[in-house]
Design a protein around this motif. Sequence first.
Motif, PDB file in Angstrom:
ATOM      1  N   ASN A 100      60.307 -13.377  47.821  1.00  0.00           N
ATOM      2  CA  ASN A 100      61.235 -13.018  46.757  1.00  0.00           C
ATOM      3  C   ASN A 100      60.696 -13.661  45.482  1.00  0.00           C
ATOM      4  O   ASN A 100      61.075 -14.771  45.128  1.00  0.00           O
ATOM      5  CB  ASN A 100      62.641 -13.524  47.076  1.00  0.00           C
ATOM      6  CG  ASN A 100      63.677 -12.977  46.121  1.00  0.00           C
ATOM      7  OD1 ASN A 100      63.359 -12.162  45.263  1.00  0.00           O
ATOM      8  ND2 ASN A 100      64.900 -13.418  46.268  1.00  0.00           N
ATOM      9  N   ASP A 102      59.742 -14.965  41.803  1.00  0.00           N
ATOM     10  CA  ASP A 102      60.522 -15.323  40.615  1.00  0.00           C
ATOM     11  C   ASP A 102      60.009 -14.538  39.418  1.00  0.00           C
ATOM     12  O   ASP A 102      58.804 -14.364  39.239  1.00  0.00           O
ATOM     13  CB  ASP A 102      60.397 -16.817  40.320  1.00  0.00           C
ATOM     14  CG  ASP A 102      61.161 -17.660  41.327  1.00  0.00           C
ATOM     15  OD1 ASP A 102      62.133 -17.127  41.910  1.00  0.00           O
ATOM     16  OD2 ASP A 102      60.796 -18.823  41.526  1.00  0.00           O
ATOM     17  N   PRO A 127      65.312 -14.750  40.483  1.00  0.00           N
ATOM     18  CA  PRO A 127      64.619 -14.081  41.596  1.00  0.00           C
ATOM     19  C   PRO A 127      64.663 -12.570  41.442  1.00  0.00           C
ATOM     20  O   PRO A 127      65.574 -12.014  40.822  1.00  0.00           O
ATOM     21  CB  PRO A 127      65.395 -14.537  42.834  1.00  0.00           C
ATOM     22  CG  PRO A 127      66.743 -14.877  42.318  1.00  0.00           C
ATOM     23  CD  PRO A 127      66.560 -15.373  40.917  1.00  0.00           C
TER      24      PRO A 127
END
Length: 144
Positions: A100, A102, A127
Motif C-alpha cells: 500500500n 504512500d 496511503p
Amino acid sequence: MHSNWIKALLLAAAVATMSGCATSKEELMPHGDRTMQDIWYQADGEGGSGQVARRQLLDARQSLRRPLTDADVQTASVEQMHYTRTAANEIHRQFHRLPNPDLQMYVFPHLAGTDPVPVPGYTTVFPLYQRVQYAMPGERVEDY
C-alpha cells in the motif's frame, strides 16, 4: 369493436374453467393401494421411531466407505500440517499484506475559511488504498 374481443376473451376463459372441472380426481391424481399410514411407516421405519430407516442408511454408507491406505495417511498429515497452528508456524504470517504505497501530495498556498486566512503551502503523505489488503496463502511470498 373492443367489446366483441372482450366478450370472446371472457367466453374462452369460461370454457377453459369449465373444462378444468370436467376432469375426474382419479384421472388427475391416481390413487394407489397404499394408505398414508403405510407411506409414513415406510419412511419412518416400521415402528414410528425411524430406527429401521436409520439403520438402512448407515448400512448403505458403510458399504461405500473404504479403508485408508498408508499413503493416504502420510499425505493427509502433510496436507494438514500447513493449516495446523503450531509454535513453529505461529510466528510466520499465512496472509501477507499487499503493498500500500504512500503518496505524497503538495498543497499549494491558499486562502481558507469564511474570513480568508492565508495557509502556507505544505506536503502531506497518505496511503494509496483506504484499507489494508491481504493476499491469500501462497499468493504473495516476497516481502516488500
